[in-house]
Design a protein around this motif. Structure first.
Motif, PDB file in Angstrom:
ATOM      1  N   ALA A  77       5.617  14.009   8.024  1.00 43.80           N
ATOM      2  CA  ALA A  77       6.214  15.198   7.413  1.00 43.80           C
ATOM      3  C   ALA A  77       6.818  14.865   6.052  1.00 43.80           C
ATOM      4  O   ALA A  77       6.625  15.598   5.073  1.00 43.80           O
ATOM      5  CB  ALA A  77       7.274  15.786   8.340  1.00 43.80           C
ATOM      6  N   LEU A  78       7.546  13.755   5.968  1.00 50.57           N
ATOM      7  CA  LEU A  78       8.188  13.386   4.709  1.00 50.57           C
ATOM      8  C   LEU A  78       7.162  13.012   3.646  1.00 50.57           C
ATOM      9  O   LEU A  78       7.241  13.467   2.493  1.00 50.57           O
ATOM     10  CB  LEU A  78       9.151  12.224   4.942  1.00 50.57           C
ATOM     11  N   LEU A  79       6.184  12.190   4.007  1.00 48.79           N
ATOM     12  CA  LEU A  79       5.175  11.795   3.025  1.00 48.79           C
ATOM     13  C   LEU A  79       4.298  12.980   2.628  1.00 48.79           C
ATOM     14  O   LEU A  79       3.837  13.066   1.483  1.00 48.79           O
ATOM     15  CB  LEU A  79       4.326  10.656   3.579  1.00 48.79           C
ATOM     16  N   GLY A  80       4.095  13.913   3.553  1.00 52.24           N
ATOM     17  CA  GLY A  80       3.376  15.129   3.199  1.00 52.24           C
ATOM     18  C   GLY A  80       4.135  15.961   2.181  1.00 52.24           C
ATOM     19  O   GLY A  80       3.549  16.506   1.234  1.00 52.24           O
ATOM     20  N   LEU A  81       5.462  16.043   2.347  1.00 59.79           N
ATOM     21  CA  LEU A  81       6.283  16.745   1.359  1.00 59.79           C
ATOM     22  C   LEU A  81       6.197  16.052   0.000  1.00 59.79           C
ATOM     23  O   LEU A  81       6.114  16.712  -1.042  1.00 59.79           O
ATOM     24  CB  LEU A  81       7.745  16.783   1.827  1.00 59.79           C
ATOM     25  N   ILE A  86       0.833  -1.197   0.000  1.00 63.40           N
ATOM     26  CA  ILE A  86       0.000   0.000   0.000  1.00 63.40           C
ATOM     27  C   ILE A  86       0.874   1.256   0.000  1.00 63.40           C
ATOM     28  O   ILE A  86       0.648   2.199  -0.769  1.00 63.40           O
ATOM     29  CB  ILE A  86      -0.943  -0.016   1.206  1.00 63.40           C
ATOM     30  N   ALA A  87       1.899   1.276   0.874  1.00 61.08           N
ATOM     31  CA  ALA A  87       2.761   2.447   0.959  1.00 61.08           C
ATOM     32  C   ALA A  87       3.559   2.637  -0.321  1.00 61.08           C
ATOM     33  O   ALA A  87       3.738   3.768  -0.796  1.00 61.08           O
ATOM     34  CB  ALA A  87       3.702   2.308   2.148  1.00 61.08           C
ATOM     35  N   THR A  88       4.029   1.533  -0.896  1.00 57.58           N
ATOM     36  CA  THR A  88       4.785   1.633  -2.140  1.00 57.58           C
ATOM     37  C   THR A  88       3.931   2.213  -3.250  1.00 57.58           C
ATOM     38  O   THR A  88       4.369   3.090  -4.008  1.00 57.58           O
ATOM     39  CB  THR A  88       5.324   0.249  -2.555  1.00 57.58           C
ATOM     40  N   PHE A 108       3.509   6.061  -2.316  1.00 56.58           N
ATOM     41  CA  PHE A 108       4.585   7.001  -2.034  1.00 56.58           C
ATOM     42  C   PHE A 108       5.934   6.692  -2.684  1.00 56.58           C
ATOM     43  O   PHE A 108       6.693   7.611  -2.974  1.00 56.58           O
ATOM     44  CB  PHE A 108       4.806   7.099  -0.516  1.00 56.58           C
ATOM     45  N   PHE A 109       6.284   5.423  -2.849  1.00 55.80           N
ATOM     46  CA  PHE A 109       7.662   5.083  -3.171  1.00 55.80           C
ATOM     47  C   PHE A 109       7.901   4.879  -4.658  1.00 55.80           C
ATOM     48  O   PHE A 109       7.024   4.415  -5.396  1.00 55.80           O
ATOM     49  CB  PHE A 109       8.104   3.823  -2.411  1.00 55.80           C
ATOM     50  N   THR A 110       9.106   5.205  -5.090  1.00 56.08           N
ATOM     51  CA  THR A 110       9.541   4.963  -6.454  1.00 56.08           C
ATOM     52  C   THR A 110      10.018   3.523  -6.559  1.00 56.08           C
ATOM     53  O   THR A 110      10.966   3.126  -5.887  1.00 56.08           O
ATOM     54  CB  THR A 110      10.696   5.914  -6.832  1.00 56.08           C
ATOM     55  N   THR A 111       9.359   2.729  -7.382  1.00 59.19           N
ATOM     56  CA  THR A 111       9.722   1.323  -7.493  1.00 59.19           C
ATOM     57  C   THR A 111      10.593   1.040  -8.704  1.00 59.19           C
ATOM     58  O   THR A 111      11.198  -0.016  -8.799  1.00 59.19           O
ATOM     59  CB  THR A 111       8.450   0.450  -7.582  1.00 59.19           C
ATOM     60  N   ASP A 112      10.651   1.969  -9.641  1.00 68.05           N
ATOM     61  CA  ASP A 112      11.417   1.764 -10.877  1.00 68.05           C
ATOM     62  C   ASP A 112      12.838   2.244 -10.664  1.00 68.05           C
ATOM     63  O   ASP A 112      13.150   3.427 -10.804  1.00 68.05           O
ATOM     64  CB  ASP A 112      10.750   2.515 -12.027  1.00 68.05           C
TER      65      ASP A 112
END
Length: 569
Positions: free
Chosen positions: A242-246, A36-38, A41-45
């Motif tokens: 804070a980071l995910l909000g950014l 879910i988080a990936t 929010f996250f770059t997988t490539d």
């Protein structure tokens, strides 16, 4: 169906091509937090990350990383930043902000990426170094959140130029705003109320008389505010939100051509910095594969010991002073109680938090963190206490509160500094095969620290007396908690506990592994935050501190990370 309503129930790209909302066959039937988080929010490539030109690569997602990123993007939303996190997603917020059942996770999976020396593990105080939590946000998801700002005279042996940075207008205010620092007397949410105000008065009026070695005392400054939620008085800060909000804000700006996406890559361990032999890093060697650097500036925001390990493995003898200083804080832990009648008009449940600092005759520093608990119904108040306790590692236990309904219980964590001049304290490579763990650490309390330990223990007992005494009146009777064979078997007595009970064999707030200074012969990192002779790597965190002092370091670390961002952007 509205777009927002449909988006709430579906996730584009979450299903294989040709399968949509259960037609013509059911879609995937599993989900987990990482997936879910990936997706969100996250770059997988990784190939895309390798091909994208960045301005900055930030290694780590703790407070200094996010302080740096936040300031860079505030000044320039078009800055291209790649963030590398060695772990994955675990908690969305500080664990105290979650349902009470999450208190069972108060001892999360902790890594120790080093080997303690035999002497450290088996002799003297047999210290162990507090470990790392390898997840998004790191230790900020579990930290105590105490955030005092040291006066310049507490920065012993710091370069004057760096002390002057902390004296710039707005330096401390900016760091406090980033961490949402609130002093305990300003929480005033009925839980922090009358008791807090009376503790403020008692300590302010009494500390010089009761604690001769003390130099200052004030309501505890803690990172517990929330700048966006109106009416919330206590919300312990972690960097995850804070980071995910950014990341979400930058995505929205990028969608309209007003900024660049913030790229986050998890499960990526940086093992070595590959360089040209002339001080310029050209590539990162990571667990996901190599990453070309080009003109990128690399920011190490990984704590204190991991960046020292990385630089040792990458630059070797080019940085010969790494690890020649290894400092931090040792600790005592005292629990006491006095009758509620020592205070006036207390509610059924009240908490309080105070901070006192001082020095011994040698000039070595200590500070006392006091958490106070008054509960007439410990079982019924347990969830609230767990949520609003000043320090999750220093909470009165149910065994201590049960039977103390007519008392105020004080839990005191007192921290003393490890001096910087002990040649027996060090961090060294040991030739192991794993470049993330191939170091040995050694820290022991020498005679100077042992003397300070005696002073800070006495100061703790004196602080409790100062807090419990009103005006010039007599000090009420104080009882101390004595551990039994198991926590629930402890008992109260008027005689002080022995040293062996209150002194903890742990080092926290580790510092000085990459201490900053102007002269390459006597320091590791220059005044521009770059290791001497290295062109495109910058260091944040407690490793920069020439001396550790005794104050909790996070506010200072974040202020310096913001200063680095100002310089580079």
């Amino acid at each position: 169906m509205s777009t927002n309503y449909k988006r709430f129930y579906t996730k584009a790209g979450a299903m294989p091509a040709g399968i949509s909302e259960g037609y013509p066959v059911p879609g995937p039937q599993t989900a987990d937090a990482d997936r879910i988080a990936t997706s969100a929010f996250f770059t997988t490539d990784w190939a895309q990350a390798q091909a994208t030109p960045y301005d900055f690569i930030v290694i780590g997602t703790g407070p200094t990383a996010v302080a740096f990123i936040d300031r860079v993007l505030a000044r320039n939303p078009q800055a291209r930043i790649l963030v590398l996190e060695r772990g994955g997603y675990w908690l969305p917020v500080h664990y105290q902000m979650l349902p009470a059942a999450f208190q069972a996770t108060s001892s999360p999976c902790t890594t120790y990426p080093w080997t303690r020396s035999t002497a450290m593990a088996t002799t003297g105080s047999k210290f162990f170094q507090a470990g790392y939590i390898p997840v998004l946000g790191g230790r900020s998801t579990y930290w105590s959140a105490w955030c005092p700002a040291p006066e310049p005279d507490l920065m012993r042996d710091w370069p004057q130029a760096l002390v002057d940075v902390t004296r710039k207008p707005g330096f401390w205010d900016s760091a406090r705003a980033f961490l949402h620092v609130t002093t305990a007397d300003r929480i005033d949410d009925t839980v922090y109320g009358s008791l807090q105000r009376q503790l403020d008065t008692n300590l302010r009026e009494n500390f010089k008389r009761f604690v001769p070695s003390a130099e200052g005392a004030f309501p505890a400054p803690m990172a517990v505010g929330h700048s966006e939620w109106q009416g919330v008085k206590f919300y312990k800060y972690s960097t995850v939100g804070a980071l995910l909000g950014l990341q979400q804000r930058q995505q929205a700006l990028a969608d309209h051509g007003h900024g660049q996406e913030l790229a986050l890559v998890d499960q990526c361990i940086v093992q070595r910095l590959l360089h040209d032999g002339q001080g310029t890093v050209t590539a990162l060697y990571t667990s996901r594969g190599p990453l070309s650097v080009g003109n990128v500036r690399i920011v190490l925001a990984m704590g204190t010991i991991p960046p020292a390990t990385l630089l040792m493995n990458s630059f070797g003898d080019q940085l010969p002073n790494i690890g020649k200083r290894y400092t931090g804080h040792f600790m005592s832990h005292v629990i006491a109680r006095v009758k509620r009648s020592a205070f006036k008009d207390l509610a059924a449940l009240e908490l309080g938090a105070q901070y006192l600092h001082g020095k011994d005759e040698q000039g070595l520093q200590y500070h006392v963190q006091v958490s106070a608990f008054a509960s007439s119904d410990p079982a019924g108040d347990a969830a609230t206490i767990a949520y609003e306790a000043p320090d999750a590692a220093a909470v009165a236990s149910m065994a201590q509160l049960t039977g103390s309904e007519d008392y105020v219980v004080f839990v005191c964590a007192t921290l003393g500094e490890v001096g910087e001049n002990n040649p027996d304290n060090w961090i060294r490579p040991n030739g192991g095969p794993d470049p993330t763990t191939n170091i040995t650490v050694q820290l022991q309390a020498g005679p100077r620290e042992q003397h300070l330990w005696d002073v800070l223990d006495e100061a703790t007992y004196q602080t409790i007396a100062a807090l419990a005494s009103r005006g010039s009146g007599a000090t009420p009777e104080i009882e101390y908690w004595i551990e039994g064979g198991a926590p629930e078997q402890g008992f109260w007595q008027t005689r002080r506990p022995g040293k062996q009970q209150i002194r903890l064999p742990i080092i926290v707030h580790e510092a000085s592994s990459l201490w900053i200074g102007e002269d390459p012969a006597t320091s590791v990192v220059g005044l521009d935050y770059r290791p001497h002779g290295v062109r495109n790597v910058y260091v944040t965190g407690g490793g920069l501190f020439p001396t550790s002092g005794s104050w909790n370091p996070t506010l200072t670390m974040c202020g310096l990370a913001q200063d680095l961002a100002e310089r580079l952007s």
